[in-house]
Design a protein around this motif. Structure first.
Motif, PDB file in Angstrom:
ATOM      1  N   THR A  67       0.830  -1.201   0.000  1.00 33.80           N
ATOM      2  CA  THR A  67       0.000   0.000   0.000  1.00 33.80           C
ATOM      3  C   THR A  67       0.871   1.260   0.000  1.00 33.80           C
ATOM      4  OG1 THR A  67      -1.732  -1.173   1.214  1.00 33.80           O
ATOM      5  CG2 THR A  67      -1.830   1.230   1.223  1.00 33.80           C
ATOM      6  N   ALA A  68       2.012   1.185   0.665  1.00 25.93           N
ATOM      7  CA  ALA A  68       2.906   2.334   0.748  1.00 25.93           C
ATOM      8  C   ALA A  68       3.674   2.566  -0.544  1.00 25.93           C
ATOM      9  CB  ALA A  68       3.897   2.132   1.909  1.00 25.93           C
ATOM     10  N   TRP A  69       3.674   1.591  -1.449  1.00 25.55           N
ATOM     11  CA  TRP A  69       4.386   1.715  -2.724  1.00 25.55           C
ATOM     12  C   TRP A  69       3.413   1.466  -3.872  1.00 25.55           C
ATOM     13  CZ3 TRP A  69       9.494   3.192  -3.007  1.00 25.55           C
ATOM     14  CH2 TRP A  69      10.195   3.207  -1.795  1.00 25.55           C
ATOM     15  N   PRO A  70       2.620   2.459  -4.265  1.00 27.32           N
ATOM     16  CA  PRO A  70       1.619   2.301  -5.336  1.00 27.32           C
ATOM     17  C   PRO A  70       2.223   1.845  -6.654  1.00 27.32           C
ATOM     18  CG  PRO A  70       1.295   4.356  -4.136  1.00 27.32           C
ATOM     19  CD  PRO A  70       2.616   3.808  -3.692  1.00 27.32           C
ATOM     20  N   ALA A  71       3.497   2.161  -6.895  1.00 26.63           N
ATOM     21  CA  ALA A  71       4.143   1.773  -8.145  1.00 26.63           C
ATOM     22  C   ALA A  71       4.151   0.258  -8.324  1.00 26.63           C
ATOM     23  CB  ALA A  71       5.577   2.307  -8.187  1.00 26.63           C
ATOM     24  N   ALA A  72       4.225  -0.471  -7.214  1.00 24.09           N
ATOM     25  CA  ALA A  72       4.235  -1.931  -7.299  1.00 24.09           C
ATOM     26  C   ALA A  72       2.922  -2.435  -7.878  1.00 24.09           C
ATOM     27  CB  ALA A  72       4.479  -2.536  -5.912  1.00 24.09           C
ATOM     28  N   LEU A  73       1.805  -1.864  -7.429  1.00 23.64           N
ATOM     29  CA  LEU A  73       0.506  -2.268  -7.953  1.00 23.64           C
ATOM     30  C   LEU A  73       0.336  -1.829  -9.403  1.00 23.64           C
ATOM     31  CD1 LEU A  73      -1.984  -1.628  -4.996  1.00 23.64           C
ATOM     32  CD2 LEU A  73      -1.143  -3.798  -5.893  1.00 23.64           C
ATOM     33  N   THR A  74       0.967  -0.712  -9.779  1.00 18.23           N
ATOM     34  CA  THR A  74       0.877  -0.246 -11.163  1.00 18.23           C
ATOM     35  C   THR A  74       1.545  -1.236 -12.108  1.00 18.23           C
ATOM     36  OG1 THR A  74       0.873   2.075 -10.478  1.00 18.23           O
ATOM     37  CG2 THR A  74       1.481   1.614 -12.757  1.00 18.23           C
ATOM     38  N   VAL A  75       2.718  -1.707 -11.737  1.00 21.91           N
ATOM     39  CA  VAL A  75       3.436  -2.678 -12.565  1.00 21.91           C
ATOM     40  C   VAL A  75       2.637  -3.968 -12.683  1.00 21.91           C
ATOM     41  CG1 VAL A  75       5.510  -4.100 -12.727  1.00 21.91           C
ATOM     42  CG2 VAL A  75       5.694  -1.710 -12.029  1.00 21.91           C
TER      43      VAL A  75
END
Length: 207
Positions: A67-75
């Motif tokens: 949740t703290a790293w939205p970029a991970a969910l984007t990838v």
């Protein structure tokens, strides 16, 4: 007997079951493999073990990190959305141009290798962002509310996954007569195509 542990486990079981009992490519794939009696144990094991690992990550608190790293969910969203659309297109192709014989056969020899079935199942599981959202984030957050009983909740959710995929994979044999009909597969593939393309498009749009 510690009724708190039992209650937490049952709550986890119900939560896990409610999240996975839905129309989707993974369930349709497990059903297809079960009806064809092809690599059923491997497919069921991959689905159940993968869910168990993701649930464990969620319970351990990895959900907060993602949740703290939205970029991970984007990838993951980009990769998963692309995969879902490709799978949906393949399902739509089977509706429009059904392969005679082997592709729709549920008895006897099967087309394709066990290796292909395993790789497809792994892709459907680990490239589907909804799996991470459901098992890691949602189950993880719900388990955290249980405090010291969070692992009992997680175990219950994992058992729900095992029970569902086992029933789907091995119970599909009871429907082998119906699913041996080309029309049944075309209807199933049509539902999968519509669902996967829609889900994939939504994931790409959000990403």
């Amino acid at each position: 007997m510690n009724y708190g542990i039992v209650t937490a486990a049952l709550a986890g079981f119900g939560t896990g079951l409610s999240l996975i009992v839905a129309i989707g490519a993974q369930n349709a794939f497990v059903l297809r493999q079960g009806a064809r009696r092809h690599a059923v144990f491997a497919v069921v094991a991959i689905c159940a073990v993968s869910d168990a690992l993701l649930i464990a990550l969620g319970v351990a608190g990895v959900g907060a990190f993602v949740t703290a790293w939205p970029a991970a969910l984007t990838v993951v969203g980009l990769a998963g959305g692309t995969f879902l659309i490709c799978y949906g297109v393949l399902a739509a192709r089977r509706v429009l141009r059904p392969t005679p014989g082997a592709a729709l056969t549920t008895n006897g020899a099967t087309s394709g290798s066990a290796r292909r079935a395993v790789l497809t199942c792994l892709a459907m599981t680990w490239l589907n962002p909804h799996v991470y959202l459901d098992t890691v984030l949602l189950v993880g957050s719900l388990a955290a509310d249980r405090g010291d009983l969070r692992w009992a909740f997680g175990i219950g959710a994992g058992l729900a996954s095992l029970a569902w995929f086992s029933a789907l994979g091995y119970g599909a044999r009871l429907l082998s007569g119906l699913l041996a009909r080309p029309a049944a597969w075309r209807i199933m593939d049509g539902l999968v195509a519509a669902t996967m393309v829609t889900m994939g498009g939504m994931l790409l749009a959000r990403a």
